[in-house]
Design an enzyme around this catalytic site. Structure first.
Site, PDB file in Angstrom:
ATOM      1  N   ASN A 120     -10.558  -2.608  -6.388  1.00 16.08           N
ATOM      2  CA  ASN A 120      -9.700  -1.730  -7.195  1.00 16.08           C
ATOM      3  C   ASN A 120     -10.284  -1.405  -8.564  1.00 16.08           C
ATOM      4  O   ASN A 120      -9.831  -0.463  -9.233  1.00 16.08           O
ATOM      5  CB  ASN A 120      -8.309  -2.338  -7.375  1.00 16.08           C
ATOM      6  N   ASP A 134       0.826  -1.202   0.000  1.00 19.12           N
ATOM      7  CA  ASP A 134       0.000   0.000   0.000  1.00 19.12           C
ATOM      8  C   ASP A 134       0.865   1.259   0.000  1.00 19.12           C
ATOM      9  O   ASP A 134       1.939   1.286   0.613  1.00 19.12           O
ATOM     10  CB  ASP A 134      -0.896  -0.014   1.245  1.00 19.12           C
TER      11      ASP A 134
END
Length: 235
Positions: free
Chosen positions: A60, A12
């Site tokens: 996503n 991340d």
């Protein structure tokens, strides 16, 4: 240093890394790919048997289309470039997730590299692609139902054998970069007894040295699996 059998990583912070430097998000993802390459190599050197990287979640897809296209382009380039290296290092590639929804070119490259590395046995590299932990659990439940499994036959082992990680041990260590403190729908069933390591470092800056720091931190913990510390000390 005791090396965990299975490490799972939530990579991340690529976008924030880029923004911090006045760069495009695509630059952050590109730098993140290089960080992944270095971590995979170091895990193989250390003797980690299973490494799972959260590469693209089902959620996503809600990102801007250009960014999603860039992510898949980088993945395709990475796989083509690293195929030879994976084979030389004895690393088998596997995918956790629904690859059928991904672009044709990505599917073709994934299937090709998985075929080419199918006989590799020194390490398994799992890419969690189009992955959802909840969907993983639902799939397993549906599979058992479709088989007409009797209630008493639905054991943890039987359930685990229907997950995308079937045949692999649960992660010992889950690492998340960028300072976020959540699982984000990642390996929900498999992480029941994993140890967690959170760092504020953005993924592109997560080096093999940072990886070793996380492993040393794990080595300093006592994994009790429901037992007391006194019980473990007496063994």
């Amino acid at each position: 240093m005791h090396i965990p059998t299975h490490i799972a990583i939530i990579m991340d912070g690529n976008g924030r890394w880029a923004k911090q430097r006045g760069l495009q998000r695509s630059d952050g993802h590109r730098a993140g790919t290089e960080a992944a390459r270095a971590v995979v190599t170091r895990c193989r050197e250390l003797g980690v048997r299973h490494l799972t990287l959260y590469t693209f979640s089902k959620e996503n897809w809600s990102r801007p289309k250009d960014e999603v296209r860039t992510l898949f382009d980088l993945l395709t380039t990475f796989l083509k470039r690293e195929e030879k290296s994976l084979k030389e290092q004895g690393i088998r590639l596997k995918v956790l997730g629904e690859i059928g929804d991904m672009p044709l070119a990505v599917r073709q490259v994934l299937k090709h590299v998985m075929r080419q590395t199918a006989d590799c046995s020194d390490m398994t590299l799992n890419l969690a692609l189009n992955y959802s932990g909840r969907e993983d659990i639902l799939r397993a439940a549906r599979a058992l139902a479709a088989k007409g499994a009797a209630p008493e036959a639905i054991t943890e082992e039987a359930f685990a054998n229907e997950l995308w990680t079937a045949g692999q041990p649960d992660p010992d260590l889950v690492i998340r970069t960028s300072g976020e403190l959540r699982l984000s729908n990642y390996l929900l069933f498999q992480s029941a007894y994993a140890e967690f390591y959170f760092t504020d470092i953005y993924w592109p800056d997560f080096t093999p040295a940072e990886l070793e720091m996380a492993i040393r931190d794990l080595n300093g913990r006592q994994r009790r699996f429901g037992r007391t510390g006194d019980q473990l000390d007496g063994e």
